[in-house]
Write a protein that holds these residues in place. Structure first.
Motif, PDB file in Angstrom:
ATOM      1  N   LEU A   1      16.221  24.731  41.219  1.00 23.76           N
ATOM      2  CA  LEU A   1      14.880  24.906  41.899  1.00 23.76           C
ATOM      3  C   LEU A   1      14.283  26.357  42.286  1.00 23.76           C
ATOM      4  CD1 LEU A   1      12.386  22.621  42.214  1.00 23.76           C
ATOM      5  CD2 LEU A   1      13.415  22.453  44.414  1.00 23.76           C
ATOM      6  N   ALA A   2      13.195  26.834  42.095  1.00 23.76           N
ATOM      7  CA  ALA A   2      12.918  28.083  42.884  1.00 23.76           C
ATOM      8  C   ALA A   2      11.581  27.925  43.688  1.00 23.76           C
ATOM      9  CB  ALA A   2      12.753  28.990  41.828  1.00 23.76           C
ATOM     10  N   ALA A   3      11.479  28.469  44.818  1.00 21.83           N
ATOM     11  CA  ALA A   3      10.304  28.374  45.686  1.00 21.83           C
ATOM     12  C   ALA A   3       9.237  29.351  44.945  1.00 21.83           C
ATOM     13  CB  ALA A   3      10.725  28.961  47.085  1.00 21.83           C
ATOM     14  N   THR A   4       7.813  28.949  45.605  1.00 23.28           N
ATOM     15  CA  THR A   4       6.656  29.793  45.349  1.00 23.28           C
ATOM     16  C   THR A   4       6.052  30.204  46.584  1.00 23.28           C
ATOM     17  OG1 THR A   4       5.193  27.856  45.208  1.00 23.28           O
ATOM     18  CG2 THR A   4       6.578  28.341  43.038  1.00 23.28           C
ATOM     19  N   GLU A   5       5.064  30.952  46.397  1.00 21.74           N
ATOM     20  CA  GLU A   5       4.138  31.289  47.564  1.00 21.74           C
ATOM     21  C   GLU A   5       3.570  30.154  48.129  1.00 21.74           C
ATOM     22  OE1 GLU A   5       3.526  34.083  49.011  1.00 21.74           O
ATOM     23  OE2 GLU A   5       5.156  34.872  47.945  1.00 21.74           O
TER      24      GLU A   5
END
Length: 495
Positions: free
Chosen positions: A244-248
Motif C-alpha cells: 500500500l502506498a500513500a497519496t497527497e
C-alpha cells in the motif's frame, strides 16, 4: 489574589454549563471564570493550547433568585476540521473543573450542569492491591465517561470531531465499562459517511466493526456497514508489488504528533500502514466469511516480510535500515511478525498516547506482562501518572503539554488503560460475536490480587484473583475458555 476573588473546585473536569448564585449591590459588575487548569487557588488564565479558560461579565440586579448564568461563547472550529459535533444541549458547553468569581459580591453557590452519557458506575469495577494502578483505572474510566458527553466518540474539545483511530481505543474502553451499544453504533454510522485523512484510520474501520460485533452481536448493523467497509481497504492504493502506498490526499499517520514516531523513516510506502491493511483484511475475512480476504492477507504478509524484514529485524520501509519502536510493536500486534523476531524486552515508551495502546497490548499478548505493567505504572514524562501529576482529571491528548503545545486535556484516545486493564491484565476478552464465549487469561505480573466486574449485554462477569488463584462468575448461556478448557458456570482455577 485579592480579597474580591472567590474560587471553587468541582473536583474533576466535565463538559457542561455554569451558573453562580450571587448577592451584592445592583449595578456591580462581576467577572465569572471557568477553566481546566489552576494556579494555586486561582484559575490559570493562560493555560496554553486548548486547555480551557473562559470568562464573562455579569451585572448584578435585584432579581429574586440571585442566579447568574455563564454565557459560553460558540465553540471555535479549527479551519482544517471538515465536520464537528454540535453541543448536545440547546446552549454551548465547555469542559472545565474550576470556577471563579471576581468582584464585590457574595458567592452563595456554584452550580455546574454536567453532561454525561447514560452510564451506571456499578457496571464496571476494578480494584487491586496496587493503589497507583487503581488511580490510573479510575482516571481512564472517568475519561471514557466524560468525553462521551456529545453522544458520539469525539477526539477532544479542540476539534470535537470523530476520528477512526481515536474511536478504536475509545470503543474498547467504552465496552469494558458499559454494555450500551448506542454511542459506538452512532459513531460507526457517522464514519460510514465521513472519513479522515490518515491511511491507517481508513484501515482500522474493519477492526472497529469487528470489535463492535464481538461485544454486541449486532449483525444487522454489521451487514449494513459491510459494503462501505470494503472501500476502506484502499485497494486502489495498492502498488504492483502488493504494498500500500500513500497519496497527497491519504497520508501515513504512523503516530501523532509527528515527533512521537521515534525517528520513523516514512517513504510513503512503509511498514506500519501495511500492517494495518493486513489486520483489516483478516478482520474482513472474519466479518464476511469470504476466504478471498484471508488469501489477500497472506499474500500481503509475505510481501511485507520479504521487503521489510531484514537481518536485524523489521525496518520502517523497504528502503530504510531504521527500526522505530513502531516498526517493532505493530508487526507483533498484527501478527505479521513472530515473537522471536522482535525484541521489546525492557523497552520504554517512545510513542504517543495513541501508540501506547498498541505497544502495551503487544507486550501482554506476547507474554511480557511484567514490562507491560511496569510501563502502565510508570511515572516518567510519557505516563498516565504524569498526566495526573499535571492536574488532569480526564486523559490528555499528549503525555505532557511540553510534547504538544496545542493539546487539550480531554482526549479519550489517551485512556487506553480503561481497556488494557480488563482485557489484558485481567484477561477478559470476547471470542465470539455477542460475548457468547470469552477468554479468561489474567496476566497481572506482580499484582497480588484484584477484583474486576465487566458488563455484557447478558449481565456482568466478575473475576476475583488472589495469589495466582482466579474465580470467575458469569451469566448463564455464556461459555468461558480458561487454560484450554471450557466452562459454562462459575469456576476457580490456578494460573
Amino acid at each position: 489574589m485579592g480579597e474580591n476573588y472567590q474560587f471553587h473546585d468541582f473536583g474533576c473536569a466535565a463538559f457542561g454549563t455554569l451558573k453562580v448564585k450571587l448577592s451584592g449591590a445592583p449595578g456591580t459588575v462581576v467577572t465569572l471564570e471557568m477553566g481546566e487548569v489552576a494556579s494555586g487557588d486561582r484559575i490559570n488564565q493562560a493555560p496554553g493550547g486548548f486547555r480551557c479558560y473562559k470568562s464573562c461579565q455579569v451585572t448584578l440586579d435585584d432579581r429574586a433568585d440571585n442566579w447568574y448564568k455563564f454565557v459560553i461563547p460558540p465553540h471555535t472550529v479549527p479551519h482544517y476540521v471538515k465536520f464537528t459535533i454540535p453541543s448536545p444541549l440547546d446552549e454551548e458547553i465547555a469542559c472545565f473543573r474550576y470556577a471563579g468569581v471576581e468582584g464585590k459580591c457574595e458567592v452563595q453557590e456554584f452550580r455546574r450542569r454536567e453532561v454525561y452519557p447514560r452510564w451506571d458506575e456499578r457496571d464496571a469495577e476494578f480494584h487491586c492491591s496496587d493503589e497507583q494502578l487503581n488511580r490510573i483505572w479510575e482516571f481512564c474510566k472517568y475519561s471514557t465517561k466524560a468525553t462521551a458527553a456529545f453522544g458520539i466518540f469525539i477526539d477532544g474539545e479542540r476539534e470535537r470531531c470523530p476520528y477512526e483511530g481515536d474511536t478504536y481505543i475509545n470503543q474498547l474502553g467504552w465496552f469494558c465499562c458499559s454494555a450500551d451499544p448506542e454511542i459506538p453504533r452512532r459513531t460507526i454510522d457517522f464514519f460510514m459517511d465521513h472519513s479522515t485523512w490518515p491511511i491507517e484510520w481508513h484501515l482500522v474501520m474493519p477492526l472497529i466493526v469487528r470489535d463492535y460485533l464481538y461485544y454486541t452481536g449486532d449483525t444487522a448493523s454489521v451487514s449494513r456497514w459491510l459494503p462501505m467497509l470494503k472501500e476502506r481497504l484502499l485497494d486502489k492504493l495498492v502498488r504492483a508489488d502488493g504494498l500500500l502506498a500513500a497519496t497527497e490526499e491519504l497520508k501515513e499517520l504512523i503516530d501523532w504528533p509527528p515527533w512521537e514516531r521515534d525517528g520513523y523513516e516514512s517513504s510513503g510506502c512503509s511498514l506500519v500502514p501495511n500492517c494495518y491493511r493486513y489486520g483489516a483484511l483478516l478482520a474482513m475475512a472474519e466479518l464476511t466469511g469470504e476466504e478471498s480476504y484471508a488469501v489477500k492477507a497472506a499474500q500481503l504478509k509475505q510481501v511485507i516480510r520479504e521487503e521489510m524484514l531484514k537481518s536485524h529485524g523489521f525496518t520502517d520501509s523497504p528502503e530504510s535500515s531504521h527500526q522505530a519502536q513502531h516498526s517493532q510493536f505493530y508487526p507483533l500486534f498484527f501478527h505479521v511478525a513472530a515473537p522471536h523476531e522482535v525484541d521489546l524486552s525492557g523497552c520504554e515508551i517512545k510513542c504517543s498516547v495513541y501508540g501506547a495502546q498498541f505497544l502495551l497490548d503487544t507486550l501482554w499478548s506476547s507474554g511480557d506482562a511484567v514490562q507491560a505493567v511496569k510501563l502502565l505504572k510508570s511515572d516518567g514524562l510519557r505516563s498516565w501518572q504524569n498526566m495526573l501529576n499535571c492536574g488532569a482529571t480526564i486523559t490528555m491528548e499528549a503525555w505532557d503539554d511540553s510534547l504538544k503545545e496545542n493539546q487539550d486535556w480531554n482526549h479519550a484516545w489517551g485512556a487506553a488503560p480503561a481497556n488494557l486493564i480488563p482485557r489484558r491484565l485481567c484477561g477478559i476478552r470476547p471470542t465470539a460475536p455477542g460475548f457468547k464465549t470469552f477468554t479468561v487469561d489474567p496476566q497481572p505480573a506482580g499484582i497480588r490480587e484484584f477484583h474486576l466486574t465487566v458488563p455484557t449485554l447478558h449481565g456482568k462477569i466478575t473475576v476475583d484473583y488472589v495469589d495466582k488463584e482466579v474465580t470467575v462468575d458469569f451469566p448463564a448461556g455464556l461459555t468461558a475458555e480458561f487454560r484450554g478448557r471450557q466452562y459454562t458456570e462459575k469456576f476457580t482455577g490456578k494460573i
